[in-house]
Design an enzyme around this catalytic site. Structure first.
Site, PDB file in Angstrom:
ATOM      1  N   ARG A 158       0.820  -1.218   0.000  1.00 51.39           N
ATOM      2  CA  ARG A 158       0.000   0.000   0.000  1.00 51.39           C
ATOM      3  C   ARG A 158       0.858   1.276   0.000  1.00 51.39           C
ATOM      4  NH1 ARG A 158      -3.185  -3.604  -0.542  1.00 51.39           N
ATOM      5  NH2 ARG A 158      -5.291  -3.694   0.312  1.00 51.39           N
ATOM      6  N   SER A 230     -10.664  -0.794   3.541  1.00 50.99           N
ATOM      7  CA  SER A 230      -9.857  -0.988   4.754  1.00 50.99           C
ATOM      8  C   SER A 230      -9.449   0.374   5.299  1.00 50.99           C
ATOM      9  CB  SER A 230      -8.597  -1.779   4.443  1.00 50.99           C
ATOM     10  OG  SER A 230      -8.908  -3.036   3.936  1.00 50.99           O
ATOM     11  N   GLU A 326      -4.841   3.546   6.706  1.00 52.35           N
ATOM     12  CA  GLU A 326      -4.454   3.437   5.294  1.00 52.35           C
ATOM     13  C   GLU A 326      -5.059   4.609   4.535  1.00 52.35           C
ATOM     14  OE1 GLU A 326      -5.203   0.335   1.624  1.00 52.35           O
ATOM     15  OE2 GLU A 326      -6.805   0.892   2.939  1.00 52.35           O
TER      16      GLU A 326
HETATM   17  N1  EPU Z   1     -10.432 -11.120  10.206  1.00 48.32           N
HETATM   18  C1  EPU Z   1     -11.116 -11.295  11.393  1.00 48.32           C
HETATM   19  N2  EPU Z   1     -12.093 -10.396  11.694  1.00 48.32           N
HETATM   20  C2  EPU Z   1     -12.416  -9.376  10.886  1.00 48.32           C
HETATM   21  C3  EPU Z   1     -11.719  -9.176   9.688  1.00 48.32           C
HETATM   22  C4  EPU Z   1     -10.701 -10.085   9.353  1.00 48.32           C
HETATM   23  O1  EPU Z   1     -10.856 -12.213  12.148  1.00 48.32           O
HETATM   24  O2  EPU Z   1     -13.347  -8.626  11.248  1.00 48.32           O
HETATM   25  C5  EPU Z   1      -9.423 -12.124   9.828  1.00 48.32           C
HETATM   26  C6  EPU Z   1      -9.934 -13.006   8.674  1.00 48.32           C
HETATM   27  O3  EPU Z   1     -10.668 -14.095   9.152  1.00 48.32           O
HETATM   28  C7  EPU Z   1      -8.644 -13.456   8.022  1.00 48.32           C
HETATM   29  C8  EPU Z   1      -7.734 -12.232   8.206  1.00 48.32           C
HETATM   30  O4  EPU Z   1      -8.266 -11.490   9.297  1.00 48.32           O
HETATM   31  O5  EPU Z   1      -8.085 -14.527   8.692  1.00 48.32           O
HETATM   32  C9  EPU Z   1      -7.607 -11.376   6.955  1.00 48.32           C
HETATM   33  O6  EPU Z   1      -8.908 -10.919   6.581  1.00 48.32           O
HETATM   34  P1  EPU Z   1      -9.279 -10.584   5.054  1.00 48.32           P
HETATM   35  O7  EPU Z   1      -8.896 -11.715   4.144  1.00 48.32           O
HETATM   36  O8  EPU Z   1     -10.674 -10.115   5.023  1.00 48.32           O
HETATM   37  O9  EPU Z   1      -8.296  -9.432   4.642  1.00 48.32           O
HETATM   38  P2  EPU Z   1      -7.763  -8.131   5.404  1.00 48.32           P
HETATM   39  O10 EPU Z   1      -6.347  -8.357   5.787  1.00 48.32           O
HETATM   40  O11 EPU Z   1      -8.686  -7.695   6.458  1.00 48.32           O
HETATM   41  C10 EPU Z   1      -6.777  -7.159   3.165  1.00 48.32           C
HETATM   42  C11 EPU Z   1      -6.817  -5.886   2.387  1.00 48.32           C
HETATM   43  C12 EPU Z   1      -8.146  -5.740   1.653  1.00 48.32           C
HETATM   44  C13 EPU Z   1      -8.279  -6.922   0.708  1.00 48.32           C
HETATM   45  C14 EPU Z   1      -8.208  -8.219   1.523  1.00 48.32           C
HETATM   46  C15 EPU Z   1      -8.200  -9.438   0.648  1.00 48.32           C
HETATM   47  C16 EPU Z   1      -5.389  -4.326   3.598  1.00 48.32           C
HETATM   48  C17 EPU Z   1      -5.325  -3.074   4.390  1.00 48.32           C
HETATM   49  N3  EPU Z   1      -6.613  -4.748   3.265  1.00 48.32           N
HETATM   50  O12 EPU Z   1      -7.785  -7.082   4.182  1.00 48.32           O
HETATM   51  O13 EPU Z   1      -8.090  -4.562   0.876  1.00 48.32           O
HETATM   52  O14 EPU Z   1      -9.509  -6.885  -0.002  1.00 48.32           O
HETATM   53  O15 EPU Z   1      -6.963  -8.248   2.286  1.00 48.32           O
HETATM   54  O16 EPU Z   1      -6.978  -9.526  -0.022  1.00 48.32           O
HETATM   55  O17 EPU Z   1      -4.357  -4.917   3.298  1.00 48.32           O
HETATM   56  C18 EPU Z   1      -8.606  -2.234   0.962  1.00 48.32           C
HETATM   57  O18 EPU Z   1      -7.397  -2.012   0.911  1.00 48.32           O
HETATM   58  O19 EPU Z   1      -9.454  -1.300   1.006  1.00 48.32           O
HETATM   59  C19 EPU Z   1      -9.083  -3.610   0.982  1.00 48.32           C
HETATM   60  C20 EPU Z   1     -10.373  -3.910   1.113  1.00 48.32           C
END
Ligand code: EPU
Length: 331
Positions: A158, A230, A326
């Site tokens: 990012r 995010s 972010e």
């Molecule tokens: N998780 C939880 N609780 C929550 C949210 C997430 O336990 O409320 C856990 C999930 O179960 C999983 C892990 O955290 O084990 C990661 O969650 P997720 O796959 O939803 O991804 P994220 O790390 O929360 C990132 C990106 C997103 C992108 C997703 C999928 C960043 C800041 N965000 O989110 O990007 O869609 O991975 O690749 O890196 C964005 O930048 O606006 C965005 C949506």
């Protein structure tokens, strides 16, 4: 003075002293030559990663309306594309999928425009836009044209050189991409394979539909509930820190970064603090994805910051880790 609102997906009503839109590089150069761009100025995409702290921006808001997707070169295995910064990112992804070009499909449905994608290094489901970019074209505040090679953009999670304060004088006009004509997919992130189920033949449209389905199940539609995706980045911590946390939270999810570092999902930590689905004033932590802050209706930028600060403090208290927005805060 303009009454036109500055578009932002948080649904905040923000006006600006001046909003300038340009449709090609010459129009932008003319704005510069005529001294129309008054300081302070702010170059925006569709406002999907911005949080305005005031309801008025006392300066010039610039927005690219440069459109167009042009094939600049292709051979049997690759296609090179030059895309206007004002193209909607997901229209570009749909265009690539429709032509059978591989690489962008995991980035389906990310809000925003092509120019901002190259500034922010958008990423999802195991792919970052830096993997597809070859060069970034920009015009600086003196009207000079620059072409940055991918390596010069210093892409990281990012992040890119375009996010540095001194680089805010460069306006991205075109982004050049390389996509593949050779069938290949990236399906190892999260629940992609599970969602694909027993599909016997995987195709580009099927992968795009699957990504869209996963995103729609977790991420709020900004037209319904104001948000900027995010709100925080996932913190990168040392292996020692990760191991000490793992002893306490054996089910903690994490992603490998390199030999010394691990990335911990901030959404998971926020959920552990108990903030998921809770609100503070008119701002809330989204109930299906704790990494997202939402405007429950009528929130101001400062309401959202108040919630962000409280969530950060509680994560720091419980995990000893600082998480950082972010989203870009605009004073
Ligand atoms: N998780 C939880 N609780 C929550 C949210 C997430 O336990 O409320 C856990 C999930 O179960 C999983 C892990 O955290 O084990 C990661 O969650 P997720 O796959 O939803 O991804 P994220 O790390 O929360 C990132 C990106 C997103 C992108 C997703 C999928 C960043 C800041 N965000 O989110 O990007 O869609 O991975 O690749 O890196 C964005 O930048 O606006 C965005 C949506």
């Amino acid at each position: 003075m303009t009454d036109k609102l500055v578009h932002n997906t948080f649904g905040l009503k923000v006006t600006a002293a001046q909003i300038l839109e340009y449709h090609n590089e010459d129009e932008l150069k003319n704005f510069i030559a005529e001294g129309k761009i008054k300081t302070p100025f702010l170059h925006v995409g569709s406002g999907s990663n911005l949080l305005f702290l005031q309801d008025r921006y006392e300066g010039t808001v610039l927005h690219s309306q440069i459109k167009g997707i042009e094939v600049t070169y292709e051979n049997d295995s690759e296609v090179f594309l030059r895309v206007g910064a004002g193209e909607v990112w997901d229209d570009f992804v749909a265009f690539c999928v429709g032509h059978g070009w591989y690489g962008a499909e995991n980035l389906s449905l990310i809000p925003g425009e092509v120019g901002a994608s190259a500034v922010q290094n958008i990423g999802a489901y195991g792919v970052e836009v830096k993997d597809l970019i070859t060069t970034v074209e920009a015009i600086d505040i003196n009207g000079q044209k620059h072409v940055f090679q991918q390596i010069e953009c210093e892409y990281a999670y990012r992040n890119s050189i375009f996010k540095r304060p001194e680089m805010k004088v460069f306006f991205v006009t075109y982004v050049n991409f390389k996509l593949s004509k050779v069938e290949h997919y990236k399906l190892d992130y999260g629940t992609i394979r599970k969602e694909l189920g027993d599909a016997t033949s995987i195709t580009l449209p099927l992968v795009r539909q699957t990504i869209i389905k996963i995103r729609q199940s977790k991420l709020p539609d900004p037209k319904v509930l104001g948000n900027a995706g995010s709100f925080f980045t996932n913190p990168i911590v040392s292996r020692e820190k990760w191991q000490s946390l793992l002893a306490q939270y054996p089910n903690m999810p994490y992603y490998e970064v390199d030999e010394q570092h691990v990335k911990i999902p901030a959404g998971w930590m926020i959920e552990q603090t108990g903030w998921k689905g809770k609100s503070l004033g008119k701002a809330a932590v989204y109930d299906k994805q704790a990494l997202i802050l939402v405007n429950m209706g009528g929130a101001s930028g400062t309401d959202i910051v108040a919630l962000s600060d409280t969530v950060c403090q509680d994560v720091a208290k419980q995990f000893g880790i600082d998480i950082h927005p972010e989203v870009n805060f605009i004073e």
